[in-house]
Design an enzyme around this catalytic site. Structure first.
Site, PDB file in Angstrom:
ATOM      1  N   LYS A 126      41.170  29.757  30.777  1.00 55.34           N
ATOM      2  CA  LYS A 126      40.695  31.243  30.635  1.00 55.34           C
ATOM      3  C   LYS A 126      41.144  31.408  29.119  1.00 55.34           C
ATOM      4  O   LYS A 126      41.779  30.533  28.956  1.00 55.34           O
ATOM      5  CB  LYS A 126      42.175  32.677  31.390  1.00 55.34           C
ATOM      6  CG  LYS A 126      41.474  33.436  31.803  1.00 55.34           C
ATOM      7  CD  LYS A 126      40.051  33.821  32.529  1.00 55.34           C
ATOM      8  CE  LYS A 126      39.793  35.363  32.256  1.00 55.34           C
ATOM      9  NZ  LYS A 126      38.874  35.329  34.053  1.00 55.34           N
ATOM     10  N   ASP A 166      35.585  38.986  30.074  1.00 57.08           N
ATOM     11  CA  ASP A 166      36.355  39.074  31.227  1.00 57.08           C
ATOM     12  C   ASP A 166      37.002  40.794  30.199  1.00 57.08           C
ATOM     13  O   ASP A 166      36.298  41.421  30.023  1.00 57.08           O
ATOM     14  CB  ASP A 166      37.829  39.005  31.138  1.00 57.08           C
ATOM     15  CG  ASP A 166      38.998  38.885  31.894  1.00 57.08           C
ATOM     16  OD1 ASP A 166      38.150  38.364  33.784  1.00 57.08           O
ATOM     17  OD2 ASP A 166      39.953  40.056  31.988  1.00 57.08           O
TER      18      ASP A 166
END
Ligand code: NDP
Ligand code: 2IT
Length: 446
Positions: A126, A166
């Protein structure tokens, strides 16, 4: 709890004492897999837990950029490459002022097990930045993305690490990031997913997380011979995940009555139908306005500063951010008759809330299972890019549906195997963990 698990958890707490979100995610996974460690000694012998809680590497970098008034600005960039035992690192980028190392580590850690559940070969990662795209011009967002990629490009690649979107990173940001990557590397490969349809993106990727969450809900309901048809649904957030969650609820005959953003919630008792959803998509994705405008446009109720959870419902789809459902919210939902929660967001329910849902045995689909359709379809985008082909909408949607069914089946099977049928928290954590842990055992001490 298994003594080895307790010992590693204690170490994790000591070493990362300021990383609240990461500790929350790590504690949940480690506690869930405790019975696996009781049964299988090899994971301890191979120090799997000590290794899996430590990212392969953490990249943190300066992102300098110039705003429209020519002032110099500096943000912080992150990429946490957590684990690549079963495939290249894969996971989104989040641009939001709250972003810090703890949040990126929690998201990267969750991503390991989520990606493992998808059945596709993807490791966990991430990244993101504390940059706030809100209120910025397209040119400012472009310059920021270009600067971010000017550092990130050296750490990623189609077989190395494949970022995506995201919170705060949608099609516009992915496009600017990809453009800069292509320019610096002088290559056209599928190094990011969520790309535009005309230049390597996959059909259904924009819809995938929301559609997947509703498919997962359908699978959970089917275990009780029930379906989404006629169900009143609360949805939080009004971004990518929330929008396509509402679309799929409508298609399957349910009724979505709320959406929200960080300013408040709209409550539309008549339901957010296709026409109203088209308005939301234009409002949020093109005009970049606030959800409050929906209430004015359609004479719905606006609840400033509030989340949707005190509104009576059958099903809830939290699709905004972490820890948006507290223990009290969970009790209110259950008291008001909610029978299902499917998490479109990552870790939206706090630990006390999770306990409430499990204690009341409602159908509770945790994020790493319920929202895995997004990254799964990113995996399908990677496959299409490698083949230099693109599949039809129907084909991708069918594969997504098959993957969500498979995730449900494997999480359910693990919950049965470990004596808690229907506990999807335990089931998803165990099913996701075992595959990665076995790969790590087989590949030796690295
Ligand atoms: P978007 O940026 O498109 O939308 C985010 C929405 O959530 C906005 O309505 C935003 O409101 C709201 N929100 C964000 N942060 C907060 C906050 N701190 N408090 C209240 N509301 C907030 O993001 P996505 O829809 O892509 O992501 C939503 C969730 O889904 C995240 O948890 C993400 O990690 C998760 N997820 C996303 C996937 C994807 O494919 N995009 C895949 C799997 C999970 P505002 O505009 O006011 O900020
Ligand atoms: O949390 C997630 O799974 C995502 N934001 C999607 C990641 C991806 O690589 O598509």
């Amino acid at each position: 709890m298994n003594a080895y698990v307790a010992e590693v958890l204690e170490q994790v707490r000591r070493k990362n004492s300021d990383q609240v979100e990461f500790l929350q995610a790590a504690a949940e996974v480690l506690e869930s897999v405790s019975p696996v460690l009781d049964r299988h000694r090899r994971y301890r012998d191979h120090a799997i837990l000590e290794r899996i809680v430590e990212p392969d590497r953490v990249l943190m970098f300066r992102v300098p950029w110039q705003d429209d008034r020519n002032r110099f600005q500096v943000n912080r960039g992150f990429r946490v490459q957590f684990n690549n035992a079963i495939g290249p690192y894969k996971g989104g980028l989040r641009f939001h002022p709250s972003v810090n190392l703890s949040i990126i580590k929690f998201l990267g850690f969750e991503q390991i097990f989520k990606n493992s559940l998808t059945t596709l070969p993807m490791g966990g990662a991430k990244g993101g930045s504390d940059f706030d795209p809100k209120g910025k011009s397209d040119s400012e967002v472009m310059r920021f993305c270009q600067s971010f990629m000017t550092e990130l490009y050296r750490h990623i690649g189609p077989d190395v690490d494949v970022p995506a979107g995201d919170i705060g990173v949608g099609s516009r940001e992915v496009a600017y990031l990809f453009g800069q990557y292509r320019r610096i590397q002088n290559e056209f490969t599928g190094t990011l997913t969520g790309k535009g349809i005309n230049w390597g993106g996959s059909l259904i990727r924009p819809e995938a997380t929301g559609y997947g969450a509703v498919y997962f809900a359908q699978e959970m309901l089917a275990t009780r011979k029930d379906s989404i048809e006629g169900k009143i649904c609360l949805v939080s957030g009004s971004g990518n995940v929330a929008q396509y969650t509402v679309e799929k609820i409508n298609q399957l005959g349910g009724k979505a009555v709320t959406l929200s953003d960080s300013d408040g919630t709209i409550y539309d008792r008549d339901g957010i139908n296709a026409e109203k959803l088209a308005y939301v998509i234009e409002l949020k994705n093109i005009r970049r306005g606030r959800i409050k405008e929906y209430a004015e446009r359609f004479k719905a109720e606006y609840r400033p500063g509030k989340r949707p959870w005190d509104i009576p419902c059958d099903c809830a789809f939290p699709s905004a951010t972490q820890n948006e459902i507290s223990g009290d919210d969970a009790r209110t939902l259950v008291k008001n008759g909610c029978i299902l929660v499917a998490e479109g967001a990552n870790m939206p329910t706090d630990p006390e809330g999770v306990e409430v849902f499990l204690a009341h045995k409602i159908l509770y689909g945790p994020g790493k299972a319920a929202n895995a359709g997004g990254v799964a379809t990113s995996g399908l985008e990677m496959a299409q890019n490698s083949m230099r082909l693109s599949w039809s909408r129907e084909d991708v949607d069918q594969r997504l549906y098959g993957i969500m069914k498979a995730i449900h089946a494997s999480a359910y099977a693990a919950s049965v195997e470990y004596g808690q049928p229907g506990n999807y928290v335990m089931g998803a954590n165990i099913a996701g963990f075992v595959k990665v842990a076995d790969a790590m055992v087989e590949q030796g001490l690295v």
